[in-house]
Design an enzyme around this catalytic site. Structure first.
Site, PDB file in Angstrom:
ATOM      1  CG  HIS A  49      -3.918  -0.711  -8.912  1.00 12.83           C
ATOM      2  ND1 HIS A  49      -4.518  -0.184  -7.891  1.00 12.83           N
ATOM      3  CD2 HIS A  49      -4.067  -1.718  -9.599  1.00 12.83           C
ATOM      4  CE1 HIS A  49      -5.272  -0.807  -7.606  1.00 12.83           C
ATOM      5  NE2 HIS A  49      -5.129  -1.582  -9.058  1.00 12.83           N
ATOM      6  CE1 TYR A  94       3.131   5.728  -3.483  1.00 10.34           C
ATOM      7  CE2 TYR A  94       2.331   8.239  -2.718  1.00 10.34           C
ATOM      8  CZ  TYR A  94       3.713   6.828  -2.977  1.00 10.34           C
ATOM      9  OH  TYR A  94       4.818   7.569  -3.560  1.00 10.34           O
ATOM     10  CG  HIS A  95      -3.380   1.980  -5.098  1.00 13.60           C
ATOM     11  ND1 HIS A  95      -4.008   2.222  -6.469  1.00 13.60           N
ATOM     12  CD2 HIS A  95      -3.945   3.161  -4.522  1.00 13.60           C
ATOM     13  CE1 HIS A  95      -4.340   3.935  -6.498  1.00 13.60           C
ATOM     14  NE2 HIS A  95      -4.481   4.280  -4.704  1.00 13.60           N
ATOM     15  N   PRO A  96      -1.801  -1.059  -2.085  1.00 13.08           N
ATOM     16  CG  PRO A  96      -0.508  -1.351  -0.014  1.00 13.08           C
ATOM     17  CD  PRO A  96      -0.716  -0.505  -1.447  1.00 13.08           C
TER      18      PRO A  96
END
Length: 613
Positions: free
Chosen positions: A343, A545-547
């Site tokens: 994101h 921080y949403h890989p």
């Protein structure tokens, strides 16, 4: 992602009465304390039924649930060590980034994003600690949208619809808000994972929700029937402290004789018989010694969306051409590391207010605040790193066939990157010196707030690749933000939404004004035009921080899939992946709660496979 308002200087901890610090420290190691720390295994069995790699948001759950079967011997391997004492304090979230419990990853240089950061690279914090990224994230408990999971099922992933996964969210949850918990269709009570609102909030978040209502939105519980709307954040916290997956799922069961937890254990590869394609062992290093532990049933890789594909490739599972370039024998030619999604979030749009409500370094970080938190578990240090509210909405580019499938979100922060003098927040983002000095330094430690817009379903796709065959070398992470220009169009609309929110009466009462300094690098554009904002977005876009999605789940007919709907790696026996990397598409929200759900469901899939034999 959110922004903590805590300075990096922790010296004031020394000012606390020694008995308080002693109590906090020794209680962690009290064997009668259900939240006491786990014991690091030093002696290994020759063989285990299951080896789980990675003790993070998903892996901790898998190890806990599999070890419920007394006859199963389970080994959990974690590259990091114990959770630091500071991790228990929600307000210290930012301090944990770039520390020893962070892998300290950075993206590859970007051409259309991260331009305000050093080397055009975004920082990608990932937890290298028992509990993984649940130890250094901002604790927001957000499940995503029901349609996200229904779309997974439509792609051929049987058993992954919203109705299928909802029971696993509920199973984990111990929601401490009685009004939310009463809605038992969507919430659980008594699970391992504590969920509640922070005990402290500023007046600013009240304005945030009121402003949303003015714009025609409802104040919603976005983990229930409807996501679109505004609301206070729910967090993985317990009595004012962080509730990581280590605290929730591992500490209460640390006395199980059949569960061994090995810290500081860096996995080198999964050993696979090249003729049978059967997993046989895991090779890892611990404190300078190499171990190779055999496996009887299965290996479960739960190392996260960066390290899971890295480990698979190091073990011979991945794109053949890429593996051949490093001399790694190819055991399964699969698109590991493709389909990477994250994101993107715009972090530079700052609003100034004339009320003394924001979290400043001087207000947040003082002896009175520390004492209030230590004694009462309350005050600003009990906040989710400064994150107070969230909003979900549809831009003009959103799907029109579903009234409740937002394509953008806002994270509301009671401060901004300028809320401290620079040693923490500036470095966490990685702002270049010239950008910081020109744009942020003039408003350091003044009352500011931030609405951080982010895309929920980006179209751009990136990759995870090996940098070398060295298991200690950081992989190459290229999210390719805005590689699809439609993402930039959607982010522009999300940013305009945040500007409109600032015009509501609720915020105007606070004397809110956009910080109108021209952003460095965008001087050639007419201010406040679409072209200017596009430039602004490209400079200030960072990772939320949403890989996810780098080991895609899909049916056997999907040539882009790495694992099947049972999470088994195609072409390899006795190997599953269970973490956010298996998502076909990233969900419309933060990823910690879904990672825990994946761990819960994976555990049941494994139990069903072996207990029916």
């Amino acid at each position: 992602m959110a922004i903590s308002q805590l300075s990096g200087n922790l010296s004031l901890w020394a000012s606390l009465p020694s008995f308080l610090l002693s109590y906090l420290f020794y209680s962690m190691f009290d064997k009668s304390n259900p939240e006491g720390t786990v014991t690091d295994t030093r002696v290994f069995l020759n063989e285990y039924d299951f080896i789980v790699i990675g003790a993070g948001s998903a892996g901790a759950v898998v190890a806990s649930r599999l070890s419920e079967i007394p006859d199963w011997k389970v080994l959990l391997l974690e590259a990091g060590g114990q959770e630091p004492l500071a991790a228990d304090v929600p307000g210290t979230a930012a301090v944990l980034q770039r520390s020893k419990v962070d892998w300290n990853y950075r993206s590859e240089p970007q051409s259309d994003a991260c331009l305000a950061f050093k080397d055009n690279r975004c920082n990608w914090p990932r937890g290298k600690v028992i509990g993984g990224t649940s130890v250094l994230n901002y604790m927001m408990y957000i499940r995503g949208n029901k349609r996200d999971y229904d779309e997974w099922a439509k792609l051929g992933n049987d058993g992954w619809s919203y109705d299928d996964v909802l029971p696993y969210f509920i199973k984990s949850e111990d929601n401490r808000n009685p009004y939310l918990a009463a809605n038992s269709k969507y919430h659980g009570s008594g699970g391992y994972l504590t969920v509640q609102e922070p005990p402290y909030k500023t007046p600013l978040v009240t304005a945030f929700v009121e402003g949303g209502v003015e714009m025609g939105f409802q104040n919603v519980d976005f983990n229930a029937a409807q996501q679109i709307g505004f609301g206070l954040v729910q967090g993985t916290i317990r009595r004012g402290t962080r509730c990581s997956t280590a605290k929730a799922f591992l500490r209460p069961v640390r006395s199980r004789n059949n569960l061994h937890i090995s810290l500081h254990s860096h996995v080198h590869k999964i050993v696979i018989d090249p003729s049978t394609k059967q997993t046989t062992a895991v090779r890892f290093e611990k404190r300078g010694k190499i171990y190779e532990i055999k496996i009887k049933k299965e290996i479960i890789v739960s190392a996260g969306a960066i390290n899971s594909p890295q480990l698979l490739m190091l073990s011979g599972i991945g794109p053949a051409d890429h593996l051949n370039s490093f001399g790694i024998p190819v055991l399964a030619d699969l698109p590991v590391g493709d389909n990477l999604q994250d994101h993107p979030e715009t972090v530079g749009l700052i609003y100034r207010i004339n009320k003394p409500f924001a979290l400043l370094e001087t207000r947040f970080y003082n002896l009175a605040t520390l004492l209030n938190y230590t004694i009462n578990g309350a005050g600003p240090m009990s906040m989710l790193g400064g994150c107070e509210g969230a909003a979900w909405f549809k831009t003009k580019y959103a799907s029109t066939d579903d009234d409740d499938w937002p394509d953008a979100g806002l994270t509301f922060l009671a401060g901004s990157a300028a809320s401290d003098s620079g040693p923490v927040l500036r470095e966490n983002f990685g702002f270049r010196d010239d950008v910081w000095n020109e744009y942020f330094a003039p408003i350091v430690n003044t009352d500011t707030l931030q609405f951080s817009p982010w895309l929920l379903r980006p179209l751009s796709r990136g990759t995870i690749r090996l940098a070398s065959s060295d298991p200690y070398a950081a992989p190459l992470m290229d999210p390719k933000y805005y590689n699809d220009p439609k993402d930039l169009d959607t982010m522009l609309e999300a940013l305009k939404f945040s500007l409109a929110l600032s015009k509501t009466e609720a915020f105007q009462k606070l004397g809110i004004k956009v910080y109108d300094k021209i952003f460095p690098g965008c001087e050639s554009f007419v201010p406040w035009t679409n072209d200017y904002w596009r430039c602004f977005i490209r400079y200030t876009t960072s990772s939320a921080y949403h890989p996810a999605a780098s080991c895609k789940m899909g049916p056997s007919t999907d040539v882009t899939a790495v694992v099947d709907p049972q999470l088994k790696v195609y072409g390899i026996k006795g190997l599953r992946v269970a973490d956010c990397s298996i998502m076909p598409n990233v969900i419309s929200g933060n990823t910690n709660a879904p990672a825990i759900m994946i761990g819960e469901k994976a555990s049941d899939l494994i139990k069903e496979s072996w207990l029916r034999i």
